[in-house]
Design a protein around this motif. Structure first.
Motif, PDB file in Angstrom:
ATOM      1  N   PRO A 260       0.828  -1.215   0.000  1.00  0.00           N
ATOM      2  CA  PRO A 260       0.000   0.000   0.000  1.00  0.00           C
ATOM      3  C   PRO A 260       0.859   1.260   0.000  1.00  0.00           C
ATOM      4  CG  PRO A 260      -0.758  -1.573   1.650  1.00  0.00           C
ATOM      5  CD  PRO A 260       0.545  -2.098   1.139  1.00  0.00           C
ATOM      6  N   ASN A 261       0.357   2.271  -0.699  1.00  0.00           N
ATOM      7  CA  ASN A 261       1.024   3.574  -0.793  1.00  0.00           C
ATOM      8  C   ASN A 261       2.375   3.511  -1.504  1.00  0.00           C
ATOM      9  OD1 ASN A 261      -1.087   4.842   0.762  1.00  0.00           O
ATOM     10  ND2 ASN A 261      -0.136   3.981   2.598  1.00  0.00           N
TER      11      ASN A 261
ATOM     12  N   ASP B 109       0.387   1.162  -5.542  1.00  0.00           N
ATOM     13  CA  ASP B 109      -1.068   1.214  -5.747  1.00  0.00           C
ATOM     14  C   ASP B 109      -1.458   2.335  -6.707  1.00  0.00           C
ATOM     15  OD1 ASP B 109      -0.358   3.212  -4.001  1.00  0.00           O
ATOM     16  OD2 ASP B 109      -1.779   2.645  -2.422  1.00  0.00           O
ATOM     17  N   ARG B 110      -0.683   2.490  -7.763  1.00  0.00           N
ATOM     18  CA  ARG B 110      -1.013   3.408  -8.854  1.00  0.00           C
ATOM     19  C   ARG B 110      -1.269   2.580 -10.115  1.00  0.00           C
ATOM     20  NH1 ARG B 110       3.440   7.821  -9.683  1.00  0.00           N
ATOM     21  NH2 ARG B 110       1.692   8.821 -10.753  1.00  0.00           N
TER      22      ARG B 110
END
Length: 349
Positions: free
Chosen positions: A189-190, A193-194
């Motif tokens: 996550p972060n 997550d694109r």
């Protein structure tokens, strides 16, 4: 029309296109202005380089030739030509409003590049919901239904064989690609997550890859298979910066992640490189590239780039291995390439 006549017409068209391309290039090279001055002043004007010549009107009429170095810029500007030997094209699949096509370039048995080529139209009309194509799912909560948002993995995948003659004649363990479009990204996550593309270049047999089952263990992997994914190759076969973070996937395997990458140190994720492993073997090389990065290549706000691949100390199979991955936009063909390049021959040890 007889088969012989069709072959003759095809050969005539190819010869005509080649003559037309050379004539156009030579004409452009001697036109007055800065182009001519550059050509005359170039210290390498006698040096020959390999190019794939193709006319704009018939870009599929490709011919590998050696041309003086000072003509390269002119050919790229005035024709549909590109650098290096002409590609051999493998399998192709639709994606977005365009296609994904596997390609390879080689000279005398040495690969110059293997990769995927996509017209910029491929970046339009990409699917976003649900986040996967539903091929790798598991009813983890046992409610009798599969939640496409939480119980499916791997985005939208396309498996593409490289050209048959390349797979047969070039000594390299890379035989096929799997290109995945991840509209919501994925973990950690972060970080990743694109929206992005995963370009897997597989050393592992396709049947072995497909046998990695979905299940309830992390990242929706079958628990027995998950334990196989935890069996890493010997340290000499994987660069020390790449860590096992349990980033396993059904139909793919384990993903070793480089925690020294800028995306783990306050910079946004744009592209990175991952080593894939399974049951003690290195199984794939993977550049991951964001949709935004490819859009910026296409609109000219970002330049082409090649990035070194961190190398292992030893290799499990003999053959040609890449030392960099590259992302380019061919302005004269309005297409993007994602490739492995800089091949060096390695002996198994």
């Amino acid at each position: 029309m007889s088969e012989r006549s069709e072959r003759h017409i095809g050969l005539s068209r190819r010869m005509f296109s080649l003559v037309a391309v050379l004539a156009l290039a030579l004409t452009a090279a001697v036109l007055p202005g800065s182009g001519r001055a550059t050509a005359v002043a170039s210290p390498n004007r006698g040096h020959l380089v390999t190019m794939c010549l193709a006319p704009k009107a018939f870009p599929s009429f490709e011919h590998t030739v050696r041309v003086p170095a000072f003509l390269v810029a002119t050919l790229l500007r005035t024709t549909a030509s590109y650098r290096g030997p002409c590609a051999a094209y493998g399998e192709s699949a639709p994606r977005g409003d365009g296609r994904l096509t596997a390609y390879s370039q080689q000279e005398h048995g040495k690969p110059a590049a293997i990769g995927v080529v996509l017209p910029t139209s491929t970046l339009r009309g990409l699917p976003h919901d649900p986040p996967t194509d539903g091929k790798w799912c598991y009813d983890k909560n046992g409610d009798g239904t599969v939640d496409p948002m939480m119980e499916c993995a791997n985005g939208y995948g396309s498996v593409l064989d490289l050209d048959g003659s390349f797979r047969r004649d070039v000594e390299t363990p890379f035989k096929y690609l799997m290109i995945d479009w991840n509209p919501h990204g994925h973990g950690p996550p972060n970080v990743y997550d694109r929206p992005h593309f995963d370009a897997h270049f597989y050393l592992q047999a396709d049947a072995s890859r497909r046998a990695i089952r979905p299940g309830p263990c992390p990242e929706l992997v079958n628990c027995e298979d998950f334990e196989l994914g935890k069996k890493l190759p010997a340290a000499k076969y994987r660069p020390s910066d790449f860590e096992d973070l349990d980033a396993q996937s059904p139909g793919m395997g384990n993903h070793l992640i480089d925690r020294t990458g800028p995306e783990f140190h306050g910079k946004p994720f744009t592209h990175t490189f991952i080593y894939g492993t399974w049951d003690r073997d290195v199984t794939f090389y993977e550049p991951m590239i964001t949709e935004q990065y490819l859009d910026e290549l296409a609109d000219g706000t970002r330049d082409d780039a090649c990035v070194p691949i961190k190398q292992a100390e030893a290799f499990q199979q003999s053959g040609w291995y890449p030392t960099r991955y590259c992302m380019r936009h061919r302005d004269n063909r309005d297409e993007i390439t994602i490739s492995l390049e800089g091949f060096v021959h390695r002996a198994a040890s």
